[in-house]
Design an enzyme around this catalytic site. Structure first.
Site, PDB file in Angstrom:
ATOM      1  N   TYR A  23      -2.671  16.649   0.532  1.00 61.55           N
ATOM      2  CA  TYR A  23      -2.189  15.197   0.184  1.00 61.55           C
ATOM      3  C   TYR A  23      -2.534  14.537  -1.041  1.00 61.55           C
ATOM      4  O   TYR A  23      -1.722  14.042  -1.696  1.00 61.55           O
ATOM      5  CB  TYR A  23      -2.199  14.259   1.605  1.00 61.55           C
ATOM      6  CG  TYR A  23      -1.690  12.790   1.327  1.00 61.55           C
ATOM      7  CD1 TYR A  23      -0.470  12.477   1.086  1.00 61.55           C
ATOM      8  CD2 TYR A  23      -2.687  11.805   0.931  1.00 61.55           C
ATOM      9  CE1 TYR A  23      -0.043  11.109   0.987  1.00 61.55           C
ATOM     10  CE2 TYR A  23      -2.212  10.418   0.944  1.00 61.55           C
ATOM     11  CZ  TYR A  23      -1.086  10.174   0.670  1.00 61.55           C
ATOM     12  OH  TYR A  23      -0.810   9.002   0.429  1.00 61.55           O
ATOM     13  N   TYR A  25       8.078   0.218   0.328  1.00 58.22           N
ATOM     14  CA  TYR A  25       7.121  -0.250   1.366  1.00 58.22           C
ATOM     15  C   TYR A  25       7.474  -1.698   2.010  1.00 58.22           C
ATOM     16  O   TYR A  25       8.780  -1.925   2.057  1.00 58.22           O
ATOM     17  CB  TYR A  25       5.866  -0.400   0.642  1.00 58.22           C
ATOM     18  CG  TYR A  25       5.393   0.913  -0.148  1.00 58.22           C
ATOM     19  CD1 TYR A  25       4.979   1.775   0.450  1.00 58.22           C
ATOM     20  CD2 TYR A  25       5.005   0.311  -1.655  1.00 58.22           C
ATOM     21  CE1 TYR A  25       4.815   2.804  -0.389  1.00 58.22           C
ATOM     22  CE2 TYR A  25       4.539   1.418  -2.217  1.00 58.22           C
ATOM     23  CZ  TYR A  25       4.382   2.733  -1.726  1.00 58.22           C
ATOM     24  OH  TYR A  25       3.993   3.861  -2.538  1.00 58.22           O
ATOM     25  N   SER A  39       2.714   8.388  -4.629  1.00 60.85           N
ATOM     26  CA  SER A  39       3.550   8.475  -3.400  1.00 60.85           C
ATOM     27  C   SER A  39       5.209   8.587  -3.863  1.00 60.85           C
ATOM     28  O   SER A  39       5.648   8.665  -2.978  1.00 60.85           O
ATOM     29  CB  SER A  39       3.596   6.684  -2.987  1.00 60.85           C
ATOM     30  OG  SER A  39       2.420   6.625  -2.187  1.00 60.85           O
ATOM     31  N   VAL A  49       1.437   4.055  -6.685  1.00 58.42           N
ATOM     32  CA  VAL A  49       0.438   3.372  -7.263  1.00 58.42           C
ATOM     33  C   VAL A  49       0.030   3.610  -8.712  1.00 58.42           C
ATOM     34  O   VAL A  49      -0.821   3.118  -9.264  1.00 58.42           O
ATOM     35  CB  VAL A  49      -0.728   3.059  -6.395  1.00 58.42           C
ATOM     36  CG1 VAL A  49      -0.315   2.302  -4.789  1.00 58.42           C
ATOM     37  CG2 VAL A  49      -1.373   4.482  -5.881  1.00 58.42           C
ATOM     38  N   LYS A  60       5.844  11.615  -2.063  1.00 56.58           N
ATOM     39  CA  LYS A  60       6.547  11.426  -0.503  1.00 56.58           C
ATOM     40  C   LYS A  60       7.784  11.981  -0.486  1.00 56.58           C
ATOM     41  O   LYS A  60       8.287  12.551   0.453  1.00 56.58           O
ATOM     42  CB  LYS A  60       6.149  10.222  -0.195  1.00 56.58           C
ATOM     43  CG  LYS A  60       4.497  10.084   0.054  1.00 56.58           C
ATOM     44  CD  LYS A  60       4.212   8.464   0.351  1.00 56.58           C
ATOM     45  CE  LYS A  60       2.813   8.005   0.634  1.00 56.58           C
ATOM     46  NZ  LYS A  60       2.609   6.630   0.537  1.00 56.58           N
TER      47      LYS A  60
HETATM   48  N1  GLN Z   1      -2.624   8.382  -3.148  1.00 55.12           N
HETATM   49  C1  GLN Z   1      -2.302   7.114  -2.835  1.00 55.12           C
HETATM   50  C2  GLN Z   1      -2.860   6.823  -1.271  1.00 55.12           C
HETATM   51  O1  GLN Z   1      -2.682   7.600  -0.471  1.00 55.12           O
HETATM   52  C3  GLN Z   1      -0.768   6.770  -2.728  1.00 55.12           C
HETATM   53  C4  GLN Z   1      -0.342   5.652  -2.366  1.00 55.12           C
HETATM   54  C5  GLN Z   1       0.794   5.024  -3.099  1.00 55.12           C
HETATM   55  O2  GLN Z   1       1.183   5.638  -4.302  1.00 55.12           O
HETATM   56  N2  GLN Z   1       1.182   4.034  -2.536  1.00 55.12           N
HETATM   57  O3  GLN Z   1      -3.581   5.737  -1.297  1.00 55.12           O
END
Ligand code: GLN
Length: 327
Positions: A201, A253, A76, A271, A79
């Site tokens: 993505y 988050y 993430s 994650v 992002k």
């Molecule tokens: N690729 C992961 C997902 O879409 C990314 C989520 C994350 O790092 N929080 O679930």
């Protein structure tokens, strides 16, 4: 000479940072709370003990401890970079029509939209991130992957590799993301090349970075978008401002509120176990440790950030010393 004393002071700060980073690494290495993400099957295979702390200053100096060159998937944290790309390519207004900037207080993969404005809540949760990915220009998946890789190239100073196992693993199991994407399609928030956008993505999340890389990305953002070693203007300063604003309010988050309260540094977690923090005008701080808490944030990483911030007085609203009128 004033110049000498300024560089003496910088050297002194570097020595201090080196000591603090080494101590934080030793203090937190025994911490084994949390578990690596396993909802993406390939991620469960990482060595949970790998641990790194990296700092990069805006003048390119680096300080680190542990496995700073160990590769892991950015997840993430992508992002944040992708949000910057969308703002630069399409402008704020077009981006804001599809993705807002309000924290959700919900998990990163919540099936949740901003119903009032018919858009994704913010670019740091999966819904918003996929709406941002949808904005990547190109007439094939290959062309769009190239756009993403060249974005990373500018931040990393090299073309990145993708972890094809993690990419395939997410393609095979990412049905919750699929649900979010199709919901957005049904609302007209994204276009109807949904499977391709999901694929893209998953690709952007599977890019391999190191903790040292993350710190340098942080230093680039801290340096008004100019990469400290290549000198390239990777992203425009006004876009950096928008990126850091959402990092501060939404980057961690549903832990974002506590994060601002205790750490007070704009940051983004993934994650894969990475956390990237930006200290505007100063540098980037990054941690890597795959064991996650219930929010999906690295357990050791959160602790290291808390202590680093306290140690150096880096909270955005650190009291410092007040100005008083002279009498
Ligand atoms: N690729 C992961 C997902 O879409 C990314 C989520 C994350 O790092 N929080 O679930």
């Amino acid at each position: 000479m004033p110049e000498t004393s300024e560089s003496d002071e910088r050297n002194q700060r570097e020595v201090w940072a080196r000591e603090v980073v080494a101590r934080l690494h030793d203090d937190h290495a025994p911490l084994t709370d949390g578990v690596p993400a396993d909802y993406i099957p390939e991620l469960a295979d990482v060595d949970p003990d790998t641990f790194a702390i990296s700092v990069a200053m805006v003048d390119g100096r680096r300080v680190g401890a542990g496995a700073g060159t160990h590769p892991f998937t950015i997840q993430s944290i992508s992002k944040l970079l992708m949000y910057g790309l969308a703002l630069e390519t399409h402008g704020r207004e077009a981006v804001m029509r599809r993705v807002g900037v309000a924290p959700t207080g919900d998990s990163f993969n919540a099936i949740l939209l901003d119903e009032d404005d018919n858009r994704a809540p913010n670019p740091m949760v999966n819904a918003g991130a996929m709406a941002i990915t949808d904005l990547v220009v190109g007439d094939s998946i290959g062309a769009r992957v190239d756009v993403v890789r060249s974005l990373y190239e500018r931040y990393l100073g090299r073309l990145p590799e993708l972890d094809h196992h993690v990419w395939a693993s997410e393609q095979a199991t990412g049905n919750r993301n699929r649900a979010i994407a199709y919901l957005m399609l049904s609302r007209g928030i994204i276009e109807d090349r949904v499977e391709e956008t999901l694929d893209l993505y998953f690709a952007q999340c599977s890019v391999l970075v190191t903790c040292d890389d993350l710190a340098m990305i942080g230093a680039t953002l801290a340096n008004h978008g100019v990469h400290p070693t290549t000198g390239e203007q990777v992203v425009a300063p006004e876009v950096v401002r928008d990126m850091l604003s959402v990092a501060l309010t939404c980057g961690m988050y549903d832990y974002a509120g506590e994060w601002v309260f205790t750490v007070g540094i704009p940051a983004k977690s993934g994650v894969g176990g990475g956390i990237l923090g930006i200290l505007p005008g100063v540098g980037g701080l990054a941690t890597f440790s795959p064991r996650l808490d219930q929010f999906g944030n690295s357990v050791r990483g959160v602790k290291v950030f808390e202590e680093f911030s306290a140690q150096f007085g880096l909270h955005l609203f650190d009291p410092g010393r007040p100005w008083r009128p002279s009498r």
